[in-house]
Design a protein around this motif. Structure first.
Motif, mmCIF file in Angstrom:
data_model
loop_
_atom_site.group_PDB
_atom_site.id
_atom_site.type_symbol
_atom_site.label_atom_id
_atom_site.label_comp_id
_atom_site.label_asym_id
_atom_site.label_seq_id
_atom_site.Cartn_x
_atom_site.Cartn_y
_atom_site.Cartn_z
ATOM 1 N N ALA A 39 109.338 82.455 19.655
ATOM 2 C CA ALA A 39 108.215 81.903 20.231
ATOM 3 C C ALA A 39 108.180 80.262 19.981
ATOM 4 O O ALA A 39 106.311 79.937 19.931
ATOM 5 C CB ALA A 39 106.866 82.572 20.094
ATOM 6 N N GLY A 40 109.171 79.966 19.041
ATOM 7 C CA GLY A 40 109.046 78.183 18.387
ATOM 8 C C GLY A 40 108.206 78.327 17.131
ATOM 9 O O GLY A 40 108.110 77.317 17.006
ATOM 10 N N VAL A 41 108.231 79.839 16.444
ATOM 11 C CA VAL A 41 108.397 79.018 14.914
ATOM 12 C C VAL A 41 108.809 78.369 14.306
ATOM 13 O O VAL A 41 107.638 77.806 13.459
ATOM 14 C CB VAL A 41 108.359 80.837 13.918
ATOM 15 N N PHE A 42 110.223 78.156 14.246
ATOM 16 C CA PHE A 42 111.146 77.644 13.636
ATOM 17 C C PHE A 42 111.550 76.123 14.187
ATOM 18 O O PHE A 42 112.523 75.682 13.560
ATOM 19 C CB PHE A 42 112.113 78.078 12.553
ATOM 20 N N TYR A 43 110.818 76.043 15.563
ATOM 21 C CA TYR A 43 111.176 75.174 16.365
ATOM 22 C C TYR A 43 110.858 74.511 17.162
ATOM 23 O O TYR A 43 110.175 75.620 17.628
ATOM 24 C CB TYR A 43 112.900 75.476 16.814
ATOM 25 N N SER A 44 111.277 73.941 17.979
ATOM 26 C CA SER A 44 110.342 72.958 19.768
ATOM 27 C C SER A 44 111.457 72.992 20.626
ATOM 28 O O SER A 44 112.168 73.364 20.347
ATOM 29 C CB SER A 44 109.857 71.565 19.582
ATOM 30 N N ILE A 45 110.878 73.932 21.410
ATOM 31 C CA ILE A 45 111.090 74.572 22.340
ATOM 32 C C ILE A 45 112.014 73.089 23.673
ATOM 33 O O ILE A 45 113.230 73.771 24.564
ATOM 34 C CB ILE A 45 110.841 75.407 23.666
ATOM 35 N N HIS A 46 111.898 71.930 22.986
ATOM 36 C CA HIS A 46 112.539 71.166 23.773
ATOM 37 C C HIS A 46 113.532 70.708 23.515
ATOM 38 O O HIS A 46 114.421 70.651 23.718
ATOM 39 C CB HIS A 46 111.260 69.314 23.944
ATOM 40 N N SER A 47 114.051 71.755 21.710
ATOM 41 C CA SER A 47 115.149 71.423 21.354
ATOM 42 C C SER A 47 116.169 72.654 21.748
ATOM 43 O O SER A 47 117.545 71.832 21.234
ATOM 44 C CB SER A 47 115.126 71.593 19.633
ATOM 45 N N LEU A 48 115.485 72.892 22.874
ATOM 46 C CA LEU A 48 116.570 74.499 23.385
ATOM 47 C C LEU A 48 117.468 74.011 24.859
ATOM 48 O O LEU A 48 116.871 73.473 25.605
ATOM 49 C CB LEU A 48 115.765 75.743 24.241
ATOM 50 N N PRO A 49 118.398 74.525 25.099
ATOM 51 C CA PRO A 49 118.706 73.814 26.920
ATOM 52 C C PRO A 49 117.538 74.349 27.731
ATOM 53 O O PRO A 49 116.920 75.343 26.872
ATOM 54 C CB PRO A 49 119.794 74.871 26.285
ATOM 55 N N GLY A 50 118.323 74.565 29.018
ATOM 56 C CA GLY A 50 117.069 74.851 30.362
ATOM 57 C C GLY A 50 116.681 75.236 29.882
ATOM 58 O O GLY A 50 115.477 76.087 30.285
ATOM 59 N N VAL A 51 117.805 76.680 29.974
ATOM 60 C CA VAL A 51 117.823 78.333 30.110
ATOM 61 C C VAL A 51 116.485 78.792 29.697
ATOM 62 O O VAL A 51 115.665 79.946 29.847
ATOM 63 C CB VAL A 51 119.418 78.917 30.603
ATOM 64 N N TRP A 52 117.077 78.840 27.940
ATOM 65 C CA TRP A 52 116.217 78.990 26.837
ATOM 66 C C TRP A 52 115.183 78.847 27.249
ATOM 67 O O TRP A 52 114.133 79.443 26.258
ATOM 68 C CB TRP A 52 117.019 78.302 26.083
#
Length: 268
Positions: free
Chosen positions: A197-210
């Motif tokens: 859920a983004g505890v350790f990262y921002s979801i903007h750092s993930l690929p589009g599908v994720w």
């Protein structure tokens, strides 16, 4: 089914002046407070270990938001993760333990309504979740300076997250008949959804599908909205997070209330 139906009138017919729910709430709070070293101190230690390990490895190498170091970014996520997991564990484990030990029958004999059960179990879950979260936050002040860009959002999402997970824990406790069923719910649903859920990262750092899959995770909105309260920056609008988290709480609360009123799996 016949036995469950027989329970329903007892769970619904409680006088308006009944104060038994206060005693049940006190019992649930004392249940975790008497073993605070295990229920409060241990989760705080676990969160601090996460902070020390991830902070040591990635501090100075990752800047998720402008002007926000990785350790500072990590603190709200760890606090909310602790709130969510411990609020769920409290209500779920309490109800399952009562089923297994057989002392649930004494609560069934009381004139408490379904609403009273709901308030007591969820209220105690909120209390434990917030206590653990506060403990984590106080310890992490040693590693990152305090920040609160929007304190009201911090309070709102802390209460909302603890309440939602307290309700989900109560729902899991109603469904589970033994500890391994509850553990399955926690290990294969709650824990993965929390970590993703983004505890350790921002979801903007993930690929589009994720990124798309992350937007389907209601835990993400609770953590992202909570983090907004600290930095005034988030991956999505805090109002969207509030709407989704609040809507999820209302749906789960309505379902849990219905199951309590019908006596679902409370008497076997």
């Amino acid at each position: 089914m016949k036995q469950a139906s027989a329970l329903a009138p007892r769970l619904q017919a409680a006088p308006a002046t009944n104060d038994g729910w206060k005693m049940l709430l006190k019992k649930e709070v004392l249940r975790f407070w008497r073993v605070a070293f295990q229920t409060i101190a241990a989760p705080v230690l676990t969160a601090v270990l996460y902070l020390m390990i991830f902070g040591h490895v990635l501090s100075g190498r990752v800047e998720v938001y402008p002007g926000v170091g990785y350790v500072a970014f990590l603190v709200p996520g760890l606090v909310m993760m602790s709130v969510l997991q411990n609020a769920f564990a409290n209500s779920a484990s309490s109800l399952v333990q009562s089923k297994i030990m057989g002392n649930l029958v004494f609560q069934l004999l009381t004139p408490l309504s379904a609403w009273h059960w709901f308030v007591a179990y969820v209220g105690a879950a909120i209390a434990r979740g917030l206590l653990v979260g506060l403990g984590v936050y106080l310890v992490t002040l040693l590693y990152a300076p305090p920040r609160a860009a929007a304190p009201l959002w911090i309070v709102v999402f802390a209460l909302l997250g603890a309440g939602l997970m307290g309700v989900l824990g109560l729902l899991a406790g109603l469904w589970a008949d033994k500890f391994d069923q509850m553990a399955t719910f926690q290990n294969f649903i709650v824990m993965p959804m929390t970590f993703l859920a983004g505890v350790f990262y921002s979801i903007h750092s993930l690929p589009g599908v994720w990124q798309g899959l992350s937007h389907l995770n209601p835990f993400f909105y609770m953590i992202d909205g909570f983090r907004y309260g600290f930095f005034g920056v988030s991956d999505v609008s805090p109002w969207l997070s509030l709407a989704i988290a609040g809507g999820s709480l209302l749906v789960l609360a309505a379902l849990t209330q219905h199951l309590l009123k019908t006596g679902y799996k409370l008497r076997s």
